[in-house]
Motif scaffolding. Structure first.
Motif, mmCIF file in Angstrom:
data_model
loop_
_atom_site.group_PDB
_atom_site.id
_atom_site.type_symbol
_atom_site.label_atom_id
_atom_site.label_comp_id
_atom_site.label_asym_id
_atom_site.label_seq_id
_atom_site.Cartn_x
_atom_site.Cartn_y
_atom_site.Cartn_z
ATOM 1 N N GLN A 34 0.350 -1.163 -0.400
ATOM 2 C CA GLN A 34 -0.155 0.353 0.157
ATOM 3 C C GLN A 34 0.726 1.325 -0.130
ATOM 4 O OE1 GLN A 34 -3.371 -0.219 2.497
ATOM 5 N NE2 GLN A 34 -3.229 2.653 3.211
ATOM 6 N N SER A 35 1.959 1.250 0.740
ATOM 7 C CA SER A 35 3.104 2.249 1.112
ATOM 8 C C SER A 35 3.300 2.428 -0.593
ATOM 9 C CB SER A 35 3.862 2.392 2.481
ATOM 10 O OG SER A 35 4.522 1.088 1.927
ATOM 11 N N ALA A 36 4.075 2.042 -1.458
ATOM 12 C CA ALA A 36 4.324 1.612 -2.780
ATOM 13 C C ALA A 36 2.986 2.650 -3.805
ATOM 14 C CB ALA A 36 4.289 0.296 -3.462
ATOM 15 N N VAL A 37 2.031 2.324 -3.576
ATOM 16 C CA VAL A 37 1.266 2.972 -4.191
ATOM 17 C C VAL A 37 0.871 4.184 -4.292
ATOM 18 C CG1 VAL A 37 -1.666 2.916 -5.066
ATOM 19 C CG2 VAL A 37 -0.192 0.667 -4.741
ATOM 20 N N SER A 38 1.036 4.379 -2.397
ATOM 21 C CA SER A 38 0.557 5.810 -2.088
ATOM 22 C C SER A 38 1.980 6.333 -2.323
ATOM 23 C CB SER A 38 0.690 5.901 -0.398
ATOM 24 O OG SER A 38 1.089 6.841 0.206
ATOM 25 N N HIS A 39 3.249 6.687 -2.342
ATOM 26 C CA HIS A 39 4.591 6.931 -3.019
ATOM 27 C C HIS A 39 4.703 7.191 -4.355
ATOM 28 C CE1 HIS A 39 8.756 7.988 -3.356
ATOM 29 N NE2 HIS A 39 8.922 7.333 -4.012
ATOM 30 N N GLN A 40 3.393 6.476 -5.334
ATOM 31 C CA GLN A 40 3.607 6.615 -6.991
ATOM 32 C C GLN A 40 2.591 7.772 -6.829
ATOM 33 O OE1 GLN A 40 5.447 5.510 -8.735
ATOM 34 N NE2 GLN A 40 6.576 4.353 -8.113
ATOM 35 N N VAL A 41 1.487 7.760 -6.319
ATOM 36 C CA VAL A 41 0.817 8.187 -6.723
ATOM 37 C C VAL A 41 0.395 9.890 -6.117
ATOM 38 C CG1 VAL A 41 -1.430 8.976 -5.565
ATOM 39 C CG2 VAL A 41 -1.335 7.075 -6.386
ATOM 40 N N ARG A 42 1.366 10.082 -5.030
ATOM 41 C CA ARG A 42 2.189 11.427 -4.546
ATOM 42 C C ARG A 42 3.315 11.952 -5.535
ATOM 43 N NH1 ARG A 42 4.376 9.944 0.158
ATOM 44 N NH2 ARG A 42 2.344 8.855 0.536
ATOM 45 N N GLY A 43 4.227 11.206 -6.310
ATOM 46 C CA GLY A 43 4.848 11.635 -6.680
ATOM 47 C C GLY A 43 4.052 12.398 -8.275
ATOM 48 N N LEU A 44 2.790 11.535 -8.602
ATOM 49 C CA LEU A 44 2.645 12.087 -10.014
ATOM 50 C C LEU A 44 1.814 12.731 -9.081
ATOM 51 C CD1 LEU A 44 1.591 11.741 -12.593
ATOM 52 C CD2 LEU A 44 -0.812 10.469 -11.317
ATOM 53 N N GLU A 45 1.511 13.828 -8.423
ATOM 54 C CA GLU A 45 0.566 14.776 -7.442
ATOM 55 C C GLU A 45 1.576 16.005 -7.217
ATOM 56 O OE1 GLU A 45 -3.230 13.145 -4.686
ATOM 57 O OE2 GLU A 45 -1.049 12.907 -3.637
ATOM 58 N N GLU A 46 2.531 15.425 -7.257
ATOM 59 C CA GLU A 46 4.182 16.327 -6.927
ATOM 60 C C GLU A 46 4.145 17.107 -8.609
ATOM 61 O OE1 GLU A 46 6.887 14.954 -4.775
ATOM 62 O OE2 GLU A 46 5.655 14.907 -2.693
#
Length: 291
Positions: A34-46
């Motif tokens: 789950q943390s990997a998905v969250s990290h990827q989404v956060r990176g896209l948002e940034e």
């Protein structure tokens, strides 16, 4: 922003999270944490400089920017999967997620599915039954068959089967019902649609009879209760032809009331893929004689 600047993994994480509105379910599908998905989404948002999701007690909620991006990204991945399947002789079938109210599933759909599979062997139909309370977006459904008036926000609705309702009960109880007024002495089994019994009783000329009886969240269970003599159910006889023909159910009165019908629904924002179109065309052809 050039596409080459965006990570495909980040787009895939966003696509899965947007479909499921859940980081947990997206992670399970992608076989990552789950943390990997969250990290990827956060990176896209940034990279984009916007927030794509808001978190709530029920899960994820797409922001306005997320809602603007999601349909295009979902369709892009769906198109890539279809293209890969087309060039792969052993590729998986297209998955079509269908939600269907239990009464329609048991009374109409299931006995016809073999014909659909024979004509569309590469459509992998995944069926989830429900009690007519369905959310196409949060449940990641491509299509849903539900009962009502067809006026649902944000969806395309195709009328399938007319389903006027009338009392149905066990033979022994039916023998005690000479006129609609006799219903006052027996339990009237109820579904979540509280308006149905009052509508039928008014049409039958006995509007003063209160609908008192057990409350069911599924009409299929309500009919099972009626068949063992627990009371009188109000249901569409068109969905229970087999039980009526076998004498397990009896229709004591001729009065029918139209409180809705069955509809095939699809979110306007959902892509009309070949598999979805195949099922839509097939079910509309099957139901044409019933509307």
């Amino acid at each position: 922003m050039p596409l080459s600047a965006i990570s495909l993994n980040a787009l895939r994480a966003f696509e899965a999270a947007a479909r499921h509105l859940s980081l947990t379910r997206a992670a399970a599908e992608l076989h990552v944490t789950q943390s990997a998905v969250s990290h990827q989404v956060r990176g896209l948002e940034e990279q984009l400089g916007v927030s794509l999701f808001r978190r709530s007690t029920r899960g994820l909620i797409l922001t306005d920017e997320g809602q603007a991006l999601a349909p295009t990204i979902l369709e892009a991945f769906a198109m890539m999967e279809r293209a890969l399947d087309a060039v792969s002789a052993t590729g998986p079938a297209e998955i079509v997620n269908l939600g269907v109210v239990g009464t329609f599933a048991v009374g109409f759909l299931f006995e016809r599915l073999a014909a659909f599979r024979a004509h569309h062997p590469r459509v992998d139909l995944r069926i989830m039954t429900n009690n007519n309370k369905v959310d196409l977006w949060t449940e990641s459904l491509d299509l849903a068959i539900r009962f009502g008036d067809g006026a649902w926000h944000g969806v395309e609705a195709h009328r399938l089967v007319d389903a006027p309702m009338t009392p149905l009960c066990a033979p022994a109880l039916a023998a005690l019902l000479k006129t609609p007024a006799d219903l006052a002495a027996h339990p009237l089994l109820r579904s979540y649609r509280s308006q149905d019994w009052p509508a039928w009783l008014k049409a039958a000329g006995v509007p003063g009879i209160p609908a008192r009886g057990p409350l069911f969240d599924a009409s299929t269970l309500m009919i099972q209760s009626a068949m063992v003599g627990e009371g009188v159910a109000l249901a569409p006889p068109a969905m229970f032809r087999r039980e009526l023909a076998e004498g397990r159910l009896v229709q004591p009165f001729d009065v029918l009331v139209d409180t809705g019908c069955y509809w095939l629904t699809r979110l306007f924002s959902k892509p009309l893929t070949p598999g979805v179109r195949a099922f839509q065309d097939w079910i509309l052809a099957c139901t044409a004689p019933h509307r």
